[in-house]
Motif scaffolding. Structure first.
Motif, PDB file in Angstrom:
ATOM      1  N   ARG A 934     -11.543   5.172 -48.045  1.00  0.00           N
ATOM      2  CA  ARG A 934     -11.549   6.322 -47.414  1.00  0.00           C
ATOM      3  C   ARG A 934     -11.900   7.640 -48.302  1.00  0.00           C
ATOM      4  O   ARG A 934     -12.086   8.585 -47.625  1.00  0.00           O
ATOM      5  N   TYR A 935     -12.342   7.514 -49.410  1.00  0.00           N
ATOM      6  CA  TYR A 935     -13.142   8.425 -50.275  1.00  0.00           C
ATOM      7  C   TYR A 935     -14.340   8.063 -50.815  1.00  0.00           C
ATOM      8  O   TYR A 935     -14.816   6.795 -50.636  1.00  0.00           O
ATOM      9  N   THR A 936     -15.140   8.695 -51.632  1.00  0.00           N
ATOM     10  CA  THR A 936     -16.488   8.483 -52.044  1.00  0.00           C
ATOM     11  C   THR A 936     -16.348   8.013 -53.427  1.00  0.00           C
ATOM     12  O   THR A 936     -15.754   8.979 -54.386  1.00  0.00           O
ATOM     13  N   CYS A 937     -16.929   7.159 -54.088  1.00  0.00           N
ATOM     14  CA  CYS A 937     -17.049   6.710 -55.502  1.00  0.00           C
ATOM     15  C   CYS A 937     -18.382   6.740 -55.844  1.00  0.00           C
ATOM     16  O   CYS A 937     -19.510   6.467 -54.982  1.00  0.00           O
ATOM     17  N   VAL A 938     -18.788   7.381 -56.853  1.00  0.00           N
ATOM     18  CA  VAL A 938     -20.464   7.475 -57.384  1.00  0.00           C
ATOM     19  C   VAL A 938     -20.221   7.115 -58.758  1.00  0.00           C
ATOM     20  O   VAL A 938     -19.518   7.535 -59.585  1.00  0.00           O
ATOM     21  N   LYS A 939     -21.242   5.977 -58.892  1.00  0.00           N
ATOM     22  CA  LYS A 939     -21.628   5.599 -60.392  1.00  0.00           C
ATOM     23  C   LYS A 939     -22.861   6.081 -60.793  1.00  0.00           C
ATOM     24  O   LYS A 939     -23.789   6.418 -60.140  1.00  0.00           O
ATOM     25  N   GLU A 940     -22.795   7.052 -62.021  1.00  0.00           N
ATOM     26  CA  GLU A 940     -24.015   7.451 -62.791  1.00  0.00           C
ATOM     27  C   GLU A 940     -24.184   6.910 -64.032  1.00  0.00           C
ATOM     28  O   GLU A 940     -23.341   6.480 -64.668  1.00  0.00           O
ATOM     29  N   GLY A 967     -17.401   9.051 -60.475  1.00  0.00           N
ATOM     30  CA  GLY A 967     -16.949  10.197 -60.121  1.00  0.00           C
ATOM     31  C   GLY A 967     -16.250   9.888 -58.824  1.00  0.00           C
ATOM     32  O   GLY A 967     -16.908   9.034 -57.950  1.00  0.00           O
ATOM     33  N   ILE A 968     -14.934  10.246 -58.351  1.00  0.00           N
ATOM     34  CA  ILE A 968     -14.339   9.845 -57.188  1.00  0.00           C
ATOM     35  C   ILE A 968     -13.732  11.281 -56.403  1.00  0.00           C
ATOM     36  O   ILE A 968     -13.156  11.972 -57.036  1.00  0.00           O
ATOM     37  N   ASP A 969     -13.860  11.343 -55.133  1.00  0.00           N
ATOM     38  CA  ASP A 969     -13.434  12.483 -54.533  1.00  0.00           C
ATOM     39  C   ASP A 969     -13.333  11.994 -53.034  1.00  0.00           C
ATOM     40  O   ASP A 969     -14.064  11.130 -52.681  1.00  0.00           O
ATOM     41  N   ASP A 970     -13.148  13.035 -52.235  1.00  0.00           N
ATOM     42  CA  ASP A 970     -13.074  12.768 -50.784  1.00  0.00           C
ATOM     43  C   ASP A 970     -14.619  12.973 -50.335  1.00  0.00           C
ATOM     44  O   ASP A 970     -14.748  12.312 -49.125  1.00  0.00           O
ATOM     45  N   SER A 971     -15.403  13.836 -50.729  1.00  0.00           N
ATOM     46  CA  SER A 971     -16.663  13.814 -50.401  1.00  0.00           C
ATOM     47  C   SER A 971     -17.625  13.422 -51.294  1.00  0.00           C
ATOM     48  O   SER A 971     -17.436  13.248 -52.551  1.00  0.00           O
ATOM     49  N   PHE A 972     -18.928  13.170 -50.841  1.00  0.00           N
ATOM     50  CA  PHE A 972     -19.845  12.760 -51.568  1.00  0.00           C
ATOM     51  C   PHE A 972     -20.493  13.794 -52.518  1.00  0.00           C
ATOM     52  O   PHE A 972     -20.562  13.612 -53.734  1.00  0.00           O
ATOM     53  N   ALA A 973     -20.439  14.830 -52.101  1.00  0.00           N
ATOM     54  CA  ALA A 973     -20.807  16.040 -52.853  1.00  0.00           C
ATOM     55  C   ALA A 973     -20.023  16.221 -54.125  1.00  0.00           C
ATOM     56  O   ALA A 973     -20.598  16.396 -55.299  1.00  0.00           O
ATOM     57  N   MET A 974     -18.594  16.333 -53.922  1.00  0.00           N
ATOM     58  CA  MET A 974     -17.849  16.523 -54.922  1.00  0.00           C
ATOM     59  C   MET A 974     -17.865  15.153 -56.053  1.00  0.00           C
ATOM     60  O   MET A 974     -17.658  15.458 -57.425  1.00  0.00           O
TER      61      MET A 974
END
Length: 1141
Positions: A934-940, A967-974
């Motif tokens: 339900r949240y967004t996870c981004v790997k960098e 990075g983990i947050d409710d929105s992709f941007a954050m």
């Protein structure tokens, strides 16, 4: 105990006996309830997987003591960030702002700052200096602020050493260029050593041989130091370097855990040097002097409890001793020392930090001796670093005081020569030992060889063999290389033994005693096969007929004085020639337990393309199978990792991952099954040969009745073999870019002409995109086909049509043996196809892939897994153009994204896959359907370009990142903003952005430029980009044209150096005249610490991150809270599994 007399000049006031206050009562800290640990962040050069090992040990130790542990780290590929490792786990950017928010939520009583490398120590320092710890009542334990400052601040450390009478090198503290001039003049001669304060792996440091070079490097070092301070030292080039791992408790008991000697002389960073434990060339008096100094230093610096690493230099001419530096924390070498001795430094340091004493804490391995018993070694350990210069075109491979190794391997033998050769073949660089393997490089002349031996490089050690072949003496080589004569003598012993081996007419002419001599000198079967012009199989067969097989000895911390209860093994060819008739030659492998036994092959040394992510999978396999009641056996050679912790598997073999060494362990252990799919390419390359061996009469005679578990090796080979894979895709109707296979330039040119340029080219069976390029015309193809990486490859070149403007998608899936397949996660890459997946950021869930394409990806992934007969894990990479989907490659094994996906969805994919390989159904394991968070996870990705001056910073199909963050947050941007902050990018929210884009990106950059203006940025643009932006409708008042380097002054470099650029966006130009000048500009942005991106896609994502940071505050949440909605994981016991064993 200490020496009988103090070293000359040592102040008696600061010297004390080893157990100065062992009767002083210690009280365990019951006033502390919650302890905060800060991790080391992404794997970077100088700060690698060893801090996952130390952090994981600390968490386990503190929780066992009854404390609540709160862990903060940004690296998803670590065991320490598993939710079960700590009570509360935060995967968040490692900044003081974020840490303060976590402190407010979790209210820790104490912070243990010594487990997270330089990153953790620097953050603890910042929290203290900003008053955050005092504000919230958080106490530093293990090392107080004054101890950290005295150990890390170069001036304070030098003053402390003068106070206790320990000599430092002639030096000066520098904080600006005026001071740099004055210090150089005071020291009076070059070369000069530059050591920045509060940095890791010698970042920003180096050796300056002349004044202009010194001034340039001094400025780089000052900029690299977070406190803008460097130590400038008189050169000690050619001196010998040693390290002592020291541990102290609150009662002032001190033990020397391990002594380590660098084979390379001073001038080479210890992380880049071959090292040996215990020390081999110190006299007893010199060693006692180092011990006494270490006791005085740790007491004066004030490290209250825990481990410290102290580095010394000894003049080989007269025995003078100089202290180089001290790390008042668990260090990179602490992991090596722990694995070398069996003494768990991080675990014990954690226990001591809460009030336990060395006298009270028991040794886990012997279960009898207290931790105050210093380890005793009846073997020799050799560590060899692994490098990746070949991935950074333009970088020079000369070694210096700034570390550039990307990994390391460790080997254990009864003698130096045995462990040395084992370590070299553990590197997995194609070498089978120290030469005599067909890989030695020819040298044109003695003069050329002398030049090679003077300059430290990764391969210099091999050229010592060339020197002996040319008739040079030990003294000759010493004068050129400054390798200690003792080590050179041992290398001469290996050389002469090899020459004697060649005199045999055939391998069958070798008798038992000679075979023992060759094997106990560390020669591999492959080396012997090369020397005798036969095969490895023939050597092994004859060796076994003679009864010459490896025996397995135990690392027990006490040189066999006490029984070891935690079997931790290494092989040796013990012989009567070496040890006398009274020593048993029997292996110490424990007797069968009656449990089903599984051997897990590890990943070997960390390298770019095969990092800690694969070790993570191996560890999860051990945990899941042990918990299910199977007996687990780990084979690995990497001292940095959790998999080689003494209590991860039931038994650990610290061995090279070669066919010879793995067969030796299999014949000793006689397992029921072997797991090869978790350790990356290393075990997969062995899979077919192992399967052939297991089916042979040789294996049956050895009593082996086991198989490779999971996906059959033939299916793995089918996915790697282009012809077989194409046939499967055609059968399934899966679309693939036009492609071909070439074994010559002529074939390659014909294929490229047929499918049309640009094309992606790469050797088959490579890791991390090694040698992969996009070529745009025939001349580039000709250059590529002539390159070493292609010429030296044993496999053909794969050629694919490059898909312009495609989005790449990664899919991880898991399958059981009953044909059930479940997708673990679908990740959308931020950078367009053409950038290696390991270097691209990615998002889970996807953010822009069309619905129809997602349906296709899911159905094709499942169909392919079933067709290949996957049992366990599979990764598939897809490219999406509009709604059209193309397969790029499939890997029926664990991938580097498995830890990230596991953390994102709250399901341990590697554990589930392990039990699926044993016969469990996915349904029985609770993994029945794909989980969409339900949240967004981004790997960098985190890239090491600063360590390789001269290399361009552009991303490409060849992977060059050393680690990753999440990075983990409710929105992709954050989530993206958090990932970028975690990677070390300082995101500007205002200022000036520089844009210079290749022709292919100019039009697509117009919306980006409008967005940046809307965010409040002023734009600088080079001529072509400026014209395109103005034509696209941007207001000329918002965009200013800047000159390229060759167009006049002031140009873009002037803007950068004057601090006028806050964000740098540059994509590649294909124009030959621009290649060098644009590389220089990009390097200037990097060295000026300007945030940069090199693709339009990443710039767009960054614009979203800037917008959200302008309008929202960062919030934090523990992984346990994110995973509350995830379905429970069912991990079955062995009795409940319809086992395949």
């Amino acid at each position: 105990m200490s020496g009988s007399s103090l070293p000359e000049g040592l102040n008696p006031e600061y010297w004390g006996p080893l157990y100065a206050n062992s009767t002083k009562p210690l009280v365990r800290r019951t006033d502390i309830k919650t302890i905060l640990l800060i991790g080391a962040g992404a794997i970077v050069i100088g700060q690698g997987a060893e801090f996952d090992y130390s952090g994981t040990q600390a968490c386990k130790a503190l929780r066992a003591e009854g404390y609540k542990v709160v862990l903060v780290n940004s690296n998803p590929a670590t065991i320490m960030t598993d939710p079960e490792t700590a009570d509360r786990v935060y995967i968040e950017p490692l900044t003081t702002e974020v840490l303060e928010k976590i402190i407010i939520i979790e209210k820790p009583d104490a912070l243990l700052p010594t487990m997270g490398g330089q990153t953790g120590l620097n953050l603890a320092t910042a929290l203290a200096e900003q008053g955050i710890l005092e504000k919230y009542g958080v106490e530093l334990i293990g090392a107080k602020m004054d101890a950290i400052q005295k150990g890390e601040d170069r001036l304070l450390f030098r003053n402390a050493m003068e106070k206790i009478g320990v000599k430092c090198c002639k030096s000066g503290i520098v904080e600006n260029m005026e001071m740099a001039e004055a210090v150089a003049q005071e020291i009076g001669s070059f070369p000069l050593i530059i050591r920045p304060a509060f940095t890791l792996g010698g970042t920003g440091g180096g050796i300056a041989y002349n004044r202009p070079e010194y001034l340039r490097m001094a400025q780089i070092g000052i900029d690299a130091s977070p406190v803008n301070q460097i130590l400038v030292e008189q050169s000690l080039l050619g001196w010998k370097e040693y390290e002592l791992e020291v541990m102290r408790d609150g009662a002032d008991n001190v033990v020397i855990v391990c002594s380590i000697e660098n084979v390379d002389p001073m001038g080479v960073h210890t992380g880049d040097s071959i090292t040996v434990a215990p020390t081999q060339t110190l006299t007893d008096r010199e060693y006692q002097n180092l011990r006494d100094m270490s006791l005085a230093i740790i007491r004066e610096i004030g490290v209250e409890t825990g481990g410290s690493n102290i580095q010394f230099s000894v003049n080989p001419a007269n025995g003078d001793i100089i202290v180089i530096e001290m790390n008042p924390r668990v260090s990179r070498s602490s992991a090596l020392a722990s694995k070398a001795t069996g003494f768990p430094i991080a675990k014990l340091a954690a226990k001591l930090s809460v009030g336990n004493s060395l006298v009270e804490v028991k040794n886990d391995i012997t279960q009898k001796t207290p931790a105050c018993f210093e380890p005793a070694l009846d073997y020799v350990v050799t560590k060899v670093p692994r490098f990746a210069f070949e991935k950074f075109s333009g970088a020079v491979d000369t070694l210096s005081t700034q570390m550039r190794a990307v990994g390391e391997t460790m080997a254990i033998g009864r003698t130096f020569v045995e462990s040395f050769q084992k370590a070299l073949r553990s590197l997995e660089t194609g070498r089978s030992g120290w030469g005599m393997d067909g890989k030695d490089k020819a040298v044109s002349s003695k003069t050329a060889l002398e030049s090679i031996l003077r300059v430290p490089t990764p391969d210099r050690i091999f050229f010592v063999r060339n020197a002996y072949e040319m008739g040079m003496s030990i003294e000759d080589v010493f004068e050129l290389s400054k390798y200690d004569p003792w080590f050179l003598g041992k290398m001469l012993e290996i050389f002469e033994m090899g020459e004697s081996m060649k005199k045999h007419e055939s391998v069958t002419a070798i008798e038992t005693q000679d075979m023992y001599k060759y094997k106990s000198t560390g020669f591999s079967d492959k080396q012997m096969a090369f020397a005798l012009n036969t095969t490895e199989d023939e050597v092994r067969s004859h060796r076994k007929q003679l009864g010459v097989v490896p025996v397995y000895k135990t690392v027990d911390t006490c040189a066999a004085e006490f029984e070891a209860y935690t079997p931790y093994m290494y092989s040796s060819y013990d012989s009567m020639r070496s040890w006398g008739p009274t020593v048993s030659l029997d292996s110490e492998t424990p007797p069968p337990t009656g449990k089903k036994k599984v051997v897990i092959l590890g990943q070997g040394p960390n390298r770019i393309g095969q990092g800690i992510e694969f070790d993570y999978c191996c560890v999860h396999a051990c945990f899941a199978l042990r918990d299910a009641g199977f007996e687990t056996v780990m084979i690995n050679s990497n001292p940095e990792t959790v998999s080689t912790d003494y209590d991860t598997a039931d038994r650990l073999y610290f061995e090279p991952l070669t066919l010879e060494d793995v067969i030796g362990v299999l014949e000793a252990e006689k397992p029921d099954g072997i797991v090869v799919q978790f350790g990356g390419q290393t075990p997969l390359k062995l899979a077919v040969a192992l399967e052939e061996y297991l089916a042979s009469e040789e294996a049956q005679k050895a009593g082996l009745k086991c198989s490779i578990l999971g996906t059959p090796p033939d299916s793995i080979d089918a996915a790697e073999d282009r012809d077989r894979f194409m046939a499967i895709l055609q059968e399934l109707g899966i679309r693939q870019p036009a492609n071909g296979i070439a074994r010559s330039y002529g074939e390659a040119a014909a294929i490229a002409a047929e499918i049309d340029y640009p094309v992606v080219v790469r050797p088959s069976y490579v890791l991390g995109g090694r040698g992969m390029e996009i070529v745009y015309n025939e001349s580039e193809l000709h250059r590529y086909m002539s390159a070493d990486v292609v010429v030296e490859s044993e496999h053909p070149v794969l050629i694919d049509r490059f898909l312009d403007n495609a989005i790449e998608v990664d899919v991880d899936a898991v399958a059981d043996m009953h044909g059930n397949v479940v997708i673990g996660g679908i990740m959308e890459h931020i950078e367009a196809a053409g950038i290696h997946s390991g270097d691209s950021a990615c998002s889970l869930p996807t953010i822009s892939i069309p619905y129809n394409a997602m349906v296709t990806i899911r159905s094709w992934t499942i169909a392919l897994a079933k067709r290949l007969g996957v049992i366990g894990l599979m990764n598939v990479q897809w490219a999406v153009q509009g709604e059209s989907v193309f397969i790029l490659e499939a890997n029926p094994r664990a991938s580097r994204t498995v830890p990230f996906v596991s953390k994102a969805i709250g399901q341990p994919l590697a554990k589930i896959a392990s039990l699926a390989m044993m016969g469990s159904t996915l349904k029985s394991l609770g993994m029945e359907k794909e989980i969409i968070p339900r949240y967004t996870c981004v790997k960098e990705a985190v890239l090491p370009f600063k360590k390789f001056p001269g290399a361009d910073i552009l991303l490409s199909p060849e992977m060059r990142s050393t680690g990753e963050v999440m990075g983990i947050d409710d929105s992709f941007a954050m989530a993206y903003a958090k990932a970028e902050l975690a990677s070390g990018l300082v995101i500007p929210t205002s200022g000036r952005v520089f844009m210079s884009l290749g022709d292919q990106d100019k039009e697509s950059a117009i919306p980006l430029a409008f967005d940046m203006v809307d965010l409040g940025f002023k734009i600088y643009a080079t001529r072509g980009t400026y014209v395109q932006l103005i034509a696209g409708g941007l207001n000329p008042t918002d965009v200013e044209m800047v000159l390229k380097v060759h167009e006049g002054r002031p140009h873009v470099l002037d803007r950068i150096k004057n601090g006028e650029v806050n964000l740098f966006i540059s994509s590649p130009s294909r124009k030959p005249e621009d290649l060098e000048s644009t590389r220089i500009v990009r390097r200037s942005a990097l060295s000026s610490n300007i945030p940069y991106v090199t693709t339009v896609a990443a710039a767009r994502a960054l614009a979203q991150a800037i917008r959200v940071l302008q309008t929202q505050e960062i919030t934090v949440k523990a992984m346990q809270d994110y995973h509350k909605t995830a379905p429970p994981v069912v991990l079955l016991a062995a009795a409940d599994i319809a086992s395949t064993l």
